[in-house]
Design an enzyme around this catalytic site. Structure first.
Site, PDB file in Angstrom:
ATOM      1  N   SER A 104      56.957  64.699  20.268  1.00 13.76           N
ATOM      2  CA  SER A 104      57.374  64.789  19.009  1.00 13.76           C
ATOM      3  C   SER A 104      58.065  65.872  18.446  1.00 13.76           C
ATOM      4  O   SER A 104      58.559  66.303  17.435  1.00 13.76           O
ATOM      5  CB  SER A 104      56.261  64.950  17.730  1.00 13.76           C
ATOM      6  OG  SER A 104      55.277  63.686  18.114  1.00 13.76           O
ATOM      7  N   HIS A 152      61.437  58.607  19.637  1.00 10.01           N
ATOM      8  CA  HIS A 152      60.529  58.659  18.329  1.00 10.01           C
ATOM      9  C   HIS A 152      60.280  57.910  17.739  1.00 10.01           C
ATOM     10  O   HIS A 152      61.680  57.795  16.656  1.00 10.01           O
ATOM     11  CB  HIS A 152      61.312  60.477  18.679  1.00 10.01           C
ATOM     12  CG  HIS A 152      59.575  60.959  17.571  1.00 10.01           C
ATOM     13  ND1 HIS A 152      59.835  62.105  16.164  1.00 10.01           N
ATOM     14  CD2 HIS A 152      58.190  60.817  17.969  1.00 10.01           C
ATOM     15  CE1 HIS A 152      58.948  62.234  15.710  1.00 10.01           C
ATOM     16  NE2 HIS A 152      57.908  61.830  16.437  1.00 10.01           N
ATOM     17  N   GLU A 177      63.734  57.902  15.658  1.00  7.86           N
ATOM     18  CA  GLU A 177      64.512  59.335  16.124  1.00  7.86           C
ATOM     19  C   GLU A 177      65.436  58.434  17.587  1.00  7.86           C
ATOM     20  O   GLU A 177      64.449  58.374  17.998  1.00  7.86           O
ATOM     21  CB  GLU A 177      64.310  60.357  15.791  1.00  7.86           C
ATOM     22  CG  GLU A 177      64.505  60.842  14.507  1.00  7.86           C
ATOM     23  CD  GLU A 177      63.318  61.513  14.395  1.00  7.86           C
ATOM     24  OE1 GLU A 177      64.025  62.766  13.143  1.00  7.86           O
ATOM     25  OE2 GLU A 177      62.163  62.398  14.573  1.00  7.86           O
ATOM     26  N   ASN A 208      60.251  65.691  12.065  1.00  8.17           N
ATOM     27  CA  ASN A 208      59.284  66.304  12.201  1.00  8.17           C
ATOM     28  C   ASN A 208      59.600  67.764  11.648  1.00  8.17           C
ATOM     29  O   ASN A 208      58.926  68.591  11.124  1.00  8.17           O
ATOM     30  CB  ASN A 208      58.846  66.528  13.683  1.00  8.17           C
ATOM     31  CG  ASN A 208      57.750  65.569  13.626  1.00  8.17           C
ATOM     32  OD1 ASN A 208      57.097  64.754  12.693  1.00  8.17           O
ATOM     33  ND2 ASN A 208      57.276  65.726  14.805  1.00  8.17           N
TER      34      ASN A 208
HETATM   35  N1  3HC Z   1      48.568  47.422  11.998  1.00 12.11           N
HETATM   36  C1  3HC Z   1      49.076  46.384  10.769  1.00 12.11           C
HETATM   37  N2  3HC Z   1      49.476  46.133   9.682  1.00 12.11           N
HETATM   38  C2  3HC Z   1      49.425  47.386   9.387  1.00 12.11           C
HETATM   39  C3  3HC Z   1      48.716  48.810   9.661  1.00 12.11           C
HETATM   40  C4  3HC Z   1      48.431  48.743  11.008  1.00 12.11           C
HETATM   41  N3  3HC Z   1      48.511  49.864  11.883  1.00 12.11           N
HETATM   42  N4  3HC Z   1      48.779  49.755   9.064  1.00 12.11           N
HETATM   43  C5  3HC Z   1      49.062  49.062   7.581  1.00 12.11           C
HETATM   44  N5  3HC Z   1      49.092  47.884   8.665  1.00 12.11           N
HETATM   45  C6  3HC Z   1      49.348  47.255   6.330  1.00 12.11           C
HETATM   46  C7  3HC Z   1      48.462  45.628   6.663  1.00 12.11           C
HETATM   47  O1  3HC Z   1      49.249  44.427   6.022  1.00 12.11           O
HETATM   48  C8  3HC Z   1      47.623  46.573   5.253  1.00 12.11           C
HETATM   49  O2  3HC Z   1      46.960  45.287   4.015  1.00 12.11           O
HETATM   50  P1  3HC Z   1      45.140  45.288   5.294  1.00 12.11           P
HETATM   51  O3  3HC Z   1      44.780  46.593   4.505  1.00 12.11           O
HETATM   52  O4  3HC Z   1      44.532  44.308   3.893  1.00 12.11           O
HETATM   53  O5  3HC Z   1      44.935  44.971   6.722  1.00 12.11           O
HETATM   54  C9  3HC Z   1      48.688  46.913   4.544  1.00 12.11           C
HETATM   55  O6  3HC Z   1      49.539  47.934   5.632  1.00 12.11           O
HETATM   56  C10 3HC Z   1      48.594  47.840   3.086  1.00 12.11           C
HETATM   57  O7  3HC Z   1      47.406  49.140   4.295  1.00 12.11           O
HETATM   58  P2  3HC Z   1      46.655  50.331   4.061  1.00 12.11           P
HETATM   59  O8  3HC Z   1      45.462  49.538   2.424  1.00 12.11           O
HETATM   60  O9  3HC Z   1      45.733  50.686   4.514  1.00 12.11           O
HETATM   61  O10 3HC Z   1      47.078  51.349   3.060  1.00 12.11           O
HETATM   62  P3  3HC Z   1      48.847  51.901   2.627  1.00 12.11           P
HETATM   63  O11 3HC Z   1      49.367  51.086   1.988  1.00 12.11           O
HETATM   64  O12 3HC Z   1      49.177  52.756   2.560  1.00 12.11           O
HETATM   65  O13 3HC Z   1      49.475  51.623   4.051  1.00 12.11           O
HETATM   66  C11 3HC Z   1      50.930  53.020   5.908  1.00 12.11           C
HETATM   67  C12 3HC Z   1      49.385  52.603   5.193  1.00 12.11           C
HETATM   68  C13 3HC Z   1      51.628  52.141   6.318  1.00 12.11           C
HETATM   69  C14 3HC Z   1      50.115  54.066   7.031  1.00 12.11           C
HETATM   70  C15 3HC Z   1      50.905  54.300   4.673  1.00 12.11           C
HETATM   71  O14 3HC Z   1      50.101  54.480   3.707  1.00 12.11           O
HETATM   72  C16 3HC Z   1      51.870  54.995   5.038  1.00 12.11           C
HETATM   73  O15 3HC Z   1      53.351  54.602   4.822  1.00 12.11           O
HETATM   74  N6  3HC Z   1      51.578  56.870   5.195  1.00 12.11           N
HETATM   75  C17 3HC Z   1      52.580  57.374   5.644  1.00 12.11           C
HETATM   76  C18 3HC Z   1      52.668  56.988   7.062  1.00 12.11           C
HETATM   77  C19 3HC Z   1      53.062  58.318   7.503  1.00 12.11           C
HETATM   78  O16 3HC Z   1      54.180  58.841   6.769  1.00 12.11           O
HETATM   79  N7  3HC Z   1      53.795  58.043   9.044  1.00 12.11           N
HETATM   80  C20 3HC Z   1      54.634  59.386   9.962  1.00 12.11           C
HETATM   81  C21 3HC Z   1      53.676  59.833   9.627  1.00 12.11           C
HETATM   82  S1  3HC Z   1      54.419  61.878  10.911  1.00 12.11           S
HETATM   83  C22 3HC Z   1      54.443  61.249  12.297  1.00 12.11           C
HETATM   84  O17 3HC Z   1      53.973  59.573  12.657  1.00 12.11           O
HETATM   85  C23 3HC Z   1      55.564  61.814  13.253  1.00 12.11           C
HETATM   86  C24 3HC Z   1      54.600  62.450  14.522  1.00 12.11           C
HETATM   87  O18 3HC Z   1      55.587  62.590  15.313  1.00 12.11           O
HETATM   88  C25 3HC Z   1      53.996  63.662  13.945  1.00 12.11           C
END
Ligand code: 3HC
Length: 290
Positions: A119, A140, A152, A190
């Protein structure tokens, strides 16, 4: 050169997600971690995620089982010898990453491409620790890799254009979108995300609003799926704190330095979802209590 066999080093949250994305796309994946219990936990995490995807109707049971069958765990890096591409996803420490790459450099074929899911570390510092700096890049992914469709692709000053082209085509075979970035600390996402997350913690420190209000404002005001404090809890307070320190070291910009509250939460072990408490509280399944 086409990619058929993929190696993943590190079976934590990111390594398991990356292995899952590759296997679902039809690649054979060899994953290495240092203890059997980490291999078991990574496999359980993938099985759980696949079950959610099946339940959501985006894969059949049979496709999910076949994907899981394409993932093979190992404790030996030498088992990645015939991989065309390796994605490293071990701890965010240059020494640990370079030790992995030094060993891989000995066992993998000369044409294999090495990538790091780092990251915040510098790609060229890892590339030059191998004899294949031209076939070394950043790759990434974002958490959770199955849901976040961006990768990325990071071109260090030593990375050849041919390597970037192979990685572009690999990422599109995953069904993800690749964005090419230069090898600057934090790349694109990031670099923009870190000051935003820090600013949210500072608003909380200054008593401008509660955690709930800050998160609701950014979700409803900007259409983000998670607010900034929820996102820190989800990613891990330790990860964001650690990245902040690396960013500050590189740019000496106070906006990038971890806020005092984040440091204190880190020291208190309030790491977010994984420890049961961060800005909010969570049950053992990671479900929000407060
Ligand atoms: N695997 C499979 N399916 C998933 C899942 C996973 N890990 N997470 C969510 N889902 C799917 C499922 O179908 C789920 O339905 P279910 O709960 O009935 O199984 C559906 O998505 C909806 O999920 P949730 O009800 O848990 O919640 P959300 O609608 O909020 O979705 C999320 C979850 C996709 C994680 C969404 O909240 C999101 O996009 N959050 C932002 C995440 C983000 O910004 N990530 C980047 C972080 S920064 C990074 O990674 C960089 C690093 O270098 C720091």
């Amino acid at each position: 050169m086409g990619i058929e066999k993929v190696g993943v080093v590190g079976f934590g949250a990111m390594g398991s997600g990356i292995a899952q994305v590759c296997a679902v796309a039809g690649f054979h994946v060899r994953v290495r971690d240092v203890e059997q219990r980490f291999l078991d936990r990574g496999r359980d995490r993938i099985a759980e995620s696949l079950a959610r995807i099946v339940k959501a109707g985006r894969l059949t049971d049979e496709q999910a089982r076949a994907a899981l069958g394409r993932i093979h765990g190992t404790l030996a890096l030498a088992d990645l010898a015939d991989c065309d591409l390796v994605v490293e996803a071990v701890v965010e420490e240059i020494g640990a990453k370079n030790a992995v790459f030094a060993e891989l450099d000995e066992v993998c074929g000369p044409a294999a491409i090495f990538t790091s899911n780092t990251s915040s570390l510098t790609i060229v510092e890892m590339a030059t620790a191998t004899r294949r700096a031209d076939r070394f890049a950043g790759l990434h992914f974002f958490n959770p890799p199955m849901m976040m469709r961006l990768v990325e692709i990071v071109q260090a000053i030593t990375t050849s254009d041919a390597t970037i082209e192979v990685l572009r085509s690999f990422v599109s075979r995953l069904g993800h979108t690749g964005v090419v970035s230069r090898d600057t600390t934090g790349f694109i996402v990031n670099r923009l995300l870190q000051p935003y997350l820090n600013s949210a913690v500072r608003l909380l420190e200054q008593g401008v609003a509660t955690a709930e209000q800050i998160d609701a404002a950014m979700k409803l005001g900007l259409g983000h799926p998670m607010g900034p404090l929820e996102l820190i809890d989800y990613t891990g307070v330790d990860i964001i704190y650690h990245i902040g320190n690396i960013f500050f070291e590189e740019f000496r910009d106070p906006a990038l330095a971890p806020p005092s509250l984040l440091r204190r939460m880190y020291l208190a072990g309030r790491l977010g979802v994984k420890s049961g408490r961060g800005f909010y509280e969570y049950d053992v399944k990671g479900k929000r209590k407060t």
